[in-house]
Design a protein around this motif. Sequence first.
Motif, PDB file in Angstrom:
ATOM      1  N   THR A  16       0.834  -1.205   0.000  1.00 49.21           N
ATOM      2  CA  THR A  16       0.000   0.000   0.000  1.00 49.21           C
ATOM      3  C   THR A  16       0.871   1.259   0.000  1.00 49.21           C
ATOM      4  O   THR A  16       0.588   2.225  -0.714  1.00 49.21           O
ATOM      5  CB  THR A  16      -0.954  -0.038   1.220  1.00 49.21           C
ATOM      6  OG1 THR A  16      -1.719  -1.245   1.143  1.00 49.21           O
ATOM      7  CG2 THR A  16      -1.889   1.148   1.239  1.00 49.21           C
ATOM      8  N   ASP A  39      -8.103  -4.648  -1.837  1.00 49.23           N
ATOM      9  CA  ASP A  39      -7.921  -5.294  -0.537  1.00 49.23           C
ATOM     10  C   ASP A  39      -9.175  -5.104   0.327  1.00 49.23           C
ATOM     11  O   ASP A  39      -9.570  -3.964   0.575  1.00 49.23           O
ATOM     12  CB  ASP A  39      -6.693  -4.674   0.156  1.00 49.23           C
ATOM     13  CG  ASP A  39      -6.327  -5.405   1.437  1.00 49.23           C
ATOM     14  OD1 ASP A  39      -7.139  -6.222   1.913  1.00 49.23           O
ATOM     15  OD2 ASP A  39      -5.234  -5.148   1.964  1.00 49.23           O
ATOM     16  N   SER A  43      -7.077  -0.563   3.165  1.00 51.95           N
ATOM     17  CA  SER A  43      -6.103   0.381   3.735  1.00 51.95           C
ATOM     18  C   SER A  43      -5.858   1.562   2.807  1.00 51.95           C
ATOM     19  O   SER A  43      -5.684   2.693   3.270  1.00 51.95           O
ATOM     20  CB  SER A  43      -4.756  -0.304   3.971  1.00 51.95           C
ATOM     21  OG  SER A  43      -4.916  -1.577   4.456  1.00 51.95           O
ATOM     22  N   ASP A 128      -3.707  -1.813  -5.865  1.00 48.90           N
ATOM     23  CA  ASP A 128      -3.182  -2.380  -4.617  1.00 48.90           C
ATOM     24  C   ASP A 128      -3.859  -3.725  -4.367  1.00 48.90           C
ATOM     25  O   ASP A 128      -5.053  -3.870  -4.606  1.00 48.90           O
ATOM     26  CB  ASP A 128      -3.491  -1.416  -3.458  1.00 48.90           C
ATOM     27  CG  ASP A 128      -2.742  -1.785  -2.181  1.00 48.90           C
ATOM     28  OD1 ASP A 128      -1.742  -2.524  -2.262  1.00 48.90           O
ATOM     29  OD2 ASP A 128      -3.168  -1.337  -1.095  1.00 48.90           O
TER      30      ASP A 128
HETATM   31 MG   LIG Z   1      -1.810  -3.109   2.017  1.00 49.51          MG
END
Ligand SMILES: [Mg+2]
Length: 259
Positions: A16, A39, A43, A128
């Motif tokens: 991230t 994800d 995050s 990500d």
């Molecule tokens: Mg991450």
Amino acid sequence: MIVWTIANQKGGVGKTTTCVSLAGWMKKSDMKVLLIDTDPHASLTNYFGYDSDELSHTLFNLFTEQKFDAEFLRELVLKTDYDGIDIMPGSLALSTLDRTLGNEDGIGNILRKALETLSGDYDAVLIDCPPVLGVLMVNAIGAASRVIVPCQTEFLALKGLERMMKTFDVMTASTGRQFSYLIVPTMYDRRTRASVQSLESIRKDYSASLWGNYIPIDTKFRDSSQQHVPLPLLDPESRGSLAYHDLFVSMMKLEGIEL
Ligand SMILES: [Mg+2]
Ligand SMILES: Nc1ncnc2c1ncn2[C@@H]1O[C@H](COP(=O)(O)OP(=O)(O)OP(=O)(O)O)[C@@H](O)[C@H]1O
């Protein structure tokens, strides 16, 4: 449109952080960038100040509704505080996809098809990944023009890398495509034996696909994430920022673009 996916099955290796920092440098180069958070922990979404539990539209809708027209897809995109950085947010619901859609035909191509529609809207897309091999990582790698594999310089790093290499092999076997990837050593601390030795091992075993530099440990990453600001926009001269600038330049060179 450049599409870089940041993936490693190992958790906490700097995926991230890599995504956010590259976005920061892209913005500083006046590039328009779309971040995609695959994800379920979201995050990246949280980094840019959004509470994923409160969002009505996230990447989850793309997978459940599977519509690919521009109007639908643009509704899934949120602005951030930074002009030129948009985000397609993630949410916890994404964690159910492996169970509900995992065996559906063509499920690995959803993200790639969506990005074909959006290709005129952005200069670059950064995806990500969660630290798990599943529908989301397969989609993220399948949509990428290049994959960045952050690898923490510590003793267990090589195990994680072996698993990623197997993932690329399995995906090549099932799609017939070769995937270009670059291994990026992260959180390097030259004062520790673990960092020095693991970087040596990575150099020995993976030299062909290894980036020539490394991302150093820099406590400023923690400060910048607390402030929800990409480090290159908060402190472009910090060691961490400068290393990510070097990575940005290297990646653009691989794309045939000199900065
Ligand atoms: Mg991450
Ligand atoms: N170069 C660095 N120096 C110091 N701290 C770092 C560095 N890179 C990342 N971190 C910190 O390490 C932690 C893990 O980083 P990050 O969240 O980017 O990893 P990740 O691979 O995305 O994790 P996950 O697998 O859980 O998604 C974060 O607190 C981040 O601020």
